[in-house]
Design a protein around this motif. Sequence first.
Motif, PDB file in Angstrom:
ATOM      1  N   UNK A  13      -7.135   8.145  -8.456  1.00 56.93           N
ATOM      2  CA  UNK A  13      -6.959   7.797  -7.043  1.00 56.93           C
ATOM      3  C   UNK A  13      -7.480   6.390  -6.737  1.00 56.93           C
ATOM      4  N   UNK A  14      -8.528   5.981  -7.429  1.00 56.10           N
ATOM      5  CA  UNK A  14      -9.055   4.628  -7.249  1.00 56.10           C
ATOM      6  C   UNK A  14      -8.016   3.609  -7.722  1.00 56.10           C
ATOM      7  N   UNK A  15      -7.460   3.838  -8.929  1.00 54.46           N
ATOM      8  CA  UNK A  15      -6.419   2.942  -9.454  1.00 54.46           C
ATOM      9  C   UNK A  15      -5.172   2.973  -8.565  1.00 54.46           C
ATOM     10  N   UNK A  16      -4.820   4.174  -8.135  1.00 53.94           N
ATOM     11  CA  UNK A  16      -3.659   4.333  -7.263  1.00 53.94           C
ATOM     12  C   UNK A  16      -3.871   3.558  -5.962  1.00 53.94           C
ATOM     13  N   UNK A  17      -5.052   3.639  -5.396  1.00 50.12           N
ATOM     14  CA  UNK A  17      -5.374   2.917  -4.160  1.00 50.12           C
ATOM     15  C   UNK A  17      -5.280   1.414  -4.359  1.00 50.12           C
ATOM     16  N   UNK A  18      -5.793   0.916  -5.499  1.00 47.82           N
ATOM     17  CA  UNK A  18      -5.720  -0.519  -5.787  1.00 47.82           C
ATOM     18  C   UNK A  18      -4.262  -0.961  -5.918  1.00 47.82           C
ATOM     19  N   UNK A  19      -3.464  -0.135  -6.610  1.00 50.04           N
ATOM     20  CA  UNK A  19      -2.055  -0.482  -6.785  1.00 50.04           C
ATOM     21  C   UNK A  19      -1.318  -0.461  -5.452  1.00 50.04           C
ATOM     22  N   UNK A  20      -1.661   0.481  -4.593  1.00 42.03           N
ATOM     23  CA  UNK A  20      -1.039   0.536  -3.261  1.00 42.03           C
ATOM     24  C   UNK A  20      -1.428  -0.682  -2.437  1.00 42.03           C
ATOM     25  N   UNK A  21      -2.711  -1.090  -2.519  1.00 39.39           N
ATOM     26  CA  UNK A  21      -3.152  -2.290  -1.802  1.00 39.39           C
ATOM     27  C   UNK A  21      -2.409  -3.518  -2.313  1.00 39.39           C
ATOM     28  N   UNK A  22      -2.272  -3.615  -3.634  1.00 42.35           N
ATOM     29  CA  UNK A  22      -1.562  -4.741  -4.234  1.00 42.35           C
ATOM     30  C   UNK A  22      -0.091  -4.729  -3.801  1.00 42.35           C
ATOM     31  N   UNK A  23       0.516  -3.565  -3.828  1.00 37.29           N
ATOM     32  CA  UNK A  23       1.911  -3.421  -3.407  1.00 37.29           C
ATOM     33  C   UNK A  23       2.077  -3.830  -1.944  1.00 37.29           C
ATOM     34  N   UNK A  24       1.149  -3.383  -1.095  1.00 37.97           N
ATOM     35  CA  UNK A  24       1.212  -3.721   0.329  1.00 37.97           C
ATOM     36  C   UNK A  24       1.093  -5.234   0.518  1.00 37.97           C
ATOM     37  N   UNK A  25       0.213  -5.877  -0.245  1.00 36.84           N
ATOM     38  CA  UNK A  25       0.042  -7.324  -0.144  1.00 36.84           C
ATOM     39  C   UNK A  25       1.311  -8.051  -0.606  1.00 36.84           C
ATOM     40  N   UNK A  26       1.869  -7.596  -1.730  1.00 36.98           N
ATOM     41  CA  UNK A  26       3.103  -8.209  -2.228  1.00 36.98           C
ATOM     42  C   UNK A  26       4.251  -8.009  -1.240  1.00 36.98           C
ATOM     43  N   UNK A  27       4.306  -6.857  -0.633  1.00 33.80           N
ATOM     44  CA  UNK A  27       5.335  -6.576   0.361  1.00 33.80           C
ATOM     45  C   UNK A  27       5.178  -7.482   1.572  1.00 33.80           C
ATOM     46  N   UNK A  28       3.939  -7.691   1.992  1.00 33.32           N
ATOM     47  CA  UNK A  28       3.663  -8.573   3.129  1.00 33.32           C
ATOM     48  C   UNK A  28       4.076 -10.004   2.798  1.00 33.32           C
ATOM     49  N   UNK A  29       3.744 -10.468   1.588  1.00 36.19           N
ATOM     50  CA  UNK A  29       4.106 -11.823   1.175  1.00 36.19           C
ATOM     51  C   UNK A  29       5.621 -11.974   1.080  1.00 36.19           C
ATOM     52  N   UNK A  30       6.288 -10.951   0.545  1.00 36.22           N
ATOM     53  CA  UNK A  30       7.746 -10.999   0.448  1.00 36.22           C
ATOM     54  C   UNK A  30       8.371 -11.056   1.834  1.00 36.22           C
ATOM     55  N   UNK A  31       7.807 -10.288   2.763  1.00 34.80           N
ATOM     56  CA  UNK A  31       8.298 -10.310   4.142  1.00 34.80           C
ATOM     57  C   UNK A  31       8.123 -11.675   4.771  1.00 34.80           C
ATOM     58  N   UNK A  32       6.985 -12.310   4.505  1.00 34.79           N
ATOM     59  CA  UNK A  32       6.730 -13.648   5.050  1.00 34.79           C
ATOM     60  C   UNK A  32       7.712 -14.654   4.470  1.00 34.79           C
ATOM     61  N   UNK A  33       7.952 -14.575   3.157  1.00 31.70           N
ATOM     62  CA  UNK A  33       8.910 -15.489   2.526  1.00 31.70           C
ATOM     63  C   UNK A  33      10.307 -15.267   3.081  1.00 31.70           C
ATOM     64  N   UNK A  34      10.667 -14.015   3.264  1.00 37.36           N
ATOM     65  CA  UNK A  34      11.988 -13.695   3.810  1.00 37.36           C
ATOM     66  C   UNK A  34      12.112 -14.223   5.230  1.00 37.36           C
TER      67      UNK A  34
END
Length: 88
Positions: A13-34
């Motif tokens: 769950x700790x690793x899963x949480x980190x991956x979700x945070x990373x995914x959310x950050x990447x999604x936010x950056x992709x949204x900003x670029x778009x």
Amino acid sequence: MEENKEGSAEKFFKDFGKKMDQFAQELKEAGSRTEVDLQKKYEELKAAAQRLKTEAQKKERWQEVEASLKKAGEELENAFKAAFKKKG
């Protein structure tokens, strides 16, 4: 063995949480670029529309100029005909 399962679940769950945070950050950056890309495309389309509008106005203006010159030419032709018309 019970503790080992509990430790594994916590790690998962700790690793899963980190991956979700990373995914959310990447999604936010992709949204900003778009958003930036879309804004840039919008500005390009807006500029193209303005150029088309300007060109259309110029074309209409030149059509008016052409019509006026044609009319002036016809009037000048009539004036010459009247001036140099042989009397009788």
